[in-house]
Design an enzyme around this catalytic site. Structure first.
Site, mmCIF file in Angstrom:
data_model
loop_
_atom_site.group_PDB
_atom_site.id
_atom_site.type_symbol
_atom_site.label_atom_id
_atom_site.label_comp_id
_atom_site.label_asym_id
_atom_site.label_seq_id
_atom_site.Cartn_x
_atom_site.Cartn_y
_atom_site.Cartn_z
ATOM 1 N N ASN A 50 0.840 -1.189 0.000
ATOM 2 C CA ASN A 50 0.000 0.000 0.000
ATOM 3 C C ASN A 50 0.879 1.244 0.000
ATOM 4 O O ASN A 50 1.700 1.431 0.898
ATOM 5 C CB ASN A 50 -0.910 0.026 1.234
ATOM 6 C CG ASN A 50 -1.766 1.279 1.280
ATOM 7 O OD1 ASN A 50 -2.753 1.404 0.565
ATOM 8 N ND2 ASN A 50 -1.365 2.241 2.112
ATOM 9 N N GLU A 51 0.732 2.066 -1.025
ATOM 10 C CA GLU A 51 1.404 3.354 -1.119
ATOM 11 C C GLU A 51 2.907 3.267 -0.829
ATOM 12 O O GLU A 51 3.405 3.853 0.138
ATOM 13 C CB GLU A 51 0.748 4.369 -0.181
ATOM 14 C CG GLU A 51 -0.704 4.661 -0.496
ATOM 15 C CD GLU A 51 -1.320 5.688 0.445
ATOM 16 O OE1 GLU A 51 -0.635 6.115 1.405
ATOM 17 O OE2 GLU A 51 -2.486 6.056 0.245
ATOM 18 N N TYR A 193 -7.336 11.110 -2.603
ATOM 19 C CA TYR A 193 -7.965 11.965 -1.600
ATOM 20 C C TYR A 193 -8.113 13.411 -2.073
ATOM 21 O O TYR A 193 -9.062 14.087 -1.698
ATOM 22 C CB TYR A 193 -7.142 11.964 -0.305
ATOM 23 C CG TYR A 193 -7.204 10.671 0.465
ATOM 24 C CD1 TYR A 193 -8.185 10.434 1.428
ATOM 25 C CD2 TYR A 193 -6.276 9.658 0.239
ATOM 26 C CE1 TYR A 193 -8.245 9.256 2.137
ATOM 27 C CE2 TYR A 193 -6.322 8.462 0.941
ATOM 28 C CZ TYR A 193 -7.309 8.269 1.884
ATOM 29 O OH TYR A 193 -7.364 7.081 2.580
ATOM 30 N N GLU A 259 -8.855 3.483 -1.590
ATOM 31 C CA GLU A 259 -9.047 4.458 -0.513
ATOM 32 C C GLU A 259 -9.573 5.756 -1.102
ATOM 33 O O GLU A 259 -9.083 6.227 -2.136
ATOM 34 C CB GLU A 259 -7.743 4.760 0.241
ATOM 35 C CG GLU A 259 -7.232 3.647 1.124
ATOM 36 C CD GLU A 259 -6.004 4.067 1.922
ATOM 37 O OE1 GLU A 259 -5.838 5.288 2.187
ATOM 38 O OE2 GLU A 259 -5.205 3.184 2.283
ATOM 39 N N TRP A 306 -12.546 5.105 2.645
ATOM 40 C CA TRP A 306 -11.727 5.085 3.850
ATOM 41 C C TRP A 306 -12.370 6.047 4.849
ATOM 42 O O TRP A 306 -12.437 7.243 4.576
ATOM 43 C CB TRP A 306 -10.293 5.532 3.528
ATOM 44 C CG TRP A 306 -9.362 5.367 4.690
ATOM 45 C CD1 TRP A 306 -9.065 6.290 5.652
ATOM 46 C CD2 TRP A 306 -8.601 4.195 5.009
ATOM 47 N NE1 TRP A 306 -8.171 5.779 6.556
ATOM 48 C CE2 TRP A 306 -7.871 4.485 6.180
ATOM 49 C CE3 TRP A 306 -8.463 2.927 4.436
ATOM 50 C CZ2 TRP A 306 -7.019 3.562 6.775
ATOM 51 C CZ3 TRP A 306 -7.624 2.026 5.030
ATOM 52 C CH2 TRP A 306 -6.910 2.342 6.192
ATOM 53 N N GLU A 313 -4.341 6.938 12.875
ATOM 54 C CA GLU A 313 -3.865 7.532 11.625
ATOM 55 C C GLU A 313 -2.390 7.935 11.725
ATOM 56 O O GLU A 313 -2.014 9.092 11.607
ATOM 57 C CB GLU A 313 -4.739 8.736 11.261
ATOM 58 C CG GLU A 313 -6.095 8.368 10.705
ATOM 59 C CD GLU A 313 -6.005 7.710 9.328
ATOM 60 O OE1 GLU A 313 -5.055 8.017 8.584
ATOM 61 O OE2 GLU A 313 -6.885 6.893 9.003
#
Length: 384
Positions: A50-51, A193, A259, A306, A313
């Protein structure tokens, strides 16, 4: 859908140098092999990493995330190089040992924020392309094309030479590595995002860094809404542009939105539950995904918001709350309370498509033909 690595590296491996040491790619493959063997009969969709951009930059360049190293410009690309090797090893292990019997698929999830040119000038358009190539192309290009983006190789070499180095800080692949990495994604997971405005701006040789290598300047349009996340401005149209960019760059691979969301700080009281703005964010972004699918023929296969509930976080701890369910972290029982937005998302899922806009004043912003909603409703089915 299960992610194998979301930034949690065992301390023993970090003590060996972490992702700066290419042996970690071998250990990651061993871990992936065990997961495939143990859970593969139930799990049919795997995400290797992930990322990886965040693992490399926030972990090894600016030190915001673990392991907290601040090796400005000196190790970030080596870390990314090893992450790509780890991904490809795990993909090949699944492909050769488990795919035929388990009938699953395996891919990777990348950040795909949109970089909008700050003006119509050729310089700003080129800068926006560099933004996308350094962010997403860094990992997608080797997987779908076979090497790092040309502009990335040129930029890092130019900067490296201006810093007195005789070789680039960006590692190169040999022919065997290119062969092993190219084609190692059955699908691409996309985390979106926000978007940024991007202008061309030459950076001096010092300081050395990933951002400085790009010769860009980023900003936000002041008309874009704000939220409690400093780096997040809601820009729904950006997700459609980002999806189209992937389509054009890499031949329209199968994509999943893995996400997409927005957060607030917990100010206490009932106000935290009245997150109508999250409903607007989700509805607007899902609508843009639908446009990309229906109008632009982008091969989007699913959408995941998400997140289900408030969580930890990373460097923000429990301060930023992305969840549909509020979690009281001061109570040992961790009680969950639904927020307003869960009703919006539940309706979208339950009715296999869009519900009528919750606010008629926003109808023009969110409306798409009802017939298309019904026809393509399977786009929004859950992927577990």
């Amino acid at each position: 859908m299960v992610t194998l690595y979301h930034w949690d590296l065992p301390q023993t491996l970090e003590d060996m140098g972490g992702w700066e040491n290419d042996i970690v790619a071998v250990y990651f493959n061993d871990f992936a092999d065990l997961c495939f063997k143990t859970f593969g009969e139930k799990v049919k969709m795997w995400i290797t990493l992930n990322e990886p951009l965040i693992s490399a930059r926030l972990g090894y360049e600016n030190g915001i995330h673990a392991p907290g190293k601040q090796n400005q410009g000196s190790s970030i690309y080596r870390v990314g190089h090893n992450l790509l090797k780890a991904h490809s090893k795990a993909w090949h292990t699944y492909d050769t040992k488990y795919r035929s019997s388990q009938q699953g698929v395996i891919g990777i999830t990348l950040i795909v924020f949109w970089g909008e040119p700050a003006s119509d000038s050729e310089g700003d358009k080129a800068a926006a392309d560099r933004y996308m190539q350094f962010q997403t192309g860094w990992f997608a290009h080797p997987i779908f094309i076979g090497d790092y983006p040309d502009v990335m190789k040129q930029q890092v070499m130019k900067k490296s030479r201006s810093q007195g180095l005789t070789s680039s800080r960006l590692p190169s692949f040999n022919e065997e590595e290119i062969r092993l990495i190219r084609g190692t994604a059955d699908f691409l997971g996309i985390n979106y995002y926000t978007s940024e405005m991007v202008a061309s701006k030459e950076s001096p040789p010092q300081p050395v860094g990933y951002f400085e290598d790009q010769d860009i300047e980023t900003s936000w349009d002041e008309s874009w809404p704000t939220c409690d996340v400093p780096w997040l401005r809601p820009v729904p149209w950006g997700i459609r542009k980002a999806l189209n960019w992937v389509k054009e760059q890499y031949g329209n691979p199968p994509m999943y939105i893995t996400e997409n969301g927005i957060a607030e700080k917990d100010t206490g009281g009932e106000a935290i539950l009245a997150d109508t703005w999250r409903s607007k964010y989700l509805t607007a972004h899902i609508n843009e995904v639908l446009k990309a699918y229906v109008i632009d023929d982008v091969d989007v296969n699913g959408y995941t918001a998400w997140s289900l509930m408030d969580d930890f976080e990373w460097d923000s701890g429990y301060a930023l709350r992305f969840g549909f369910y509020h979690v009281d972290f001061n109570d040992g029982r961790r009680p969950r309370t639904p927020k307003h937005s869960i009703n919006t998302f539940t309706d979208i899922i339950a009715k296999n498509g869009f519900v009528k806009p919750y606010d008629n004043r926003d109808a023009s912003r969110f409306s798409v033909l009802w017939a298309l909603f019904k026809k393509f409703s399977y786009l929004f089915q859950r992927s577990d």
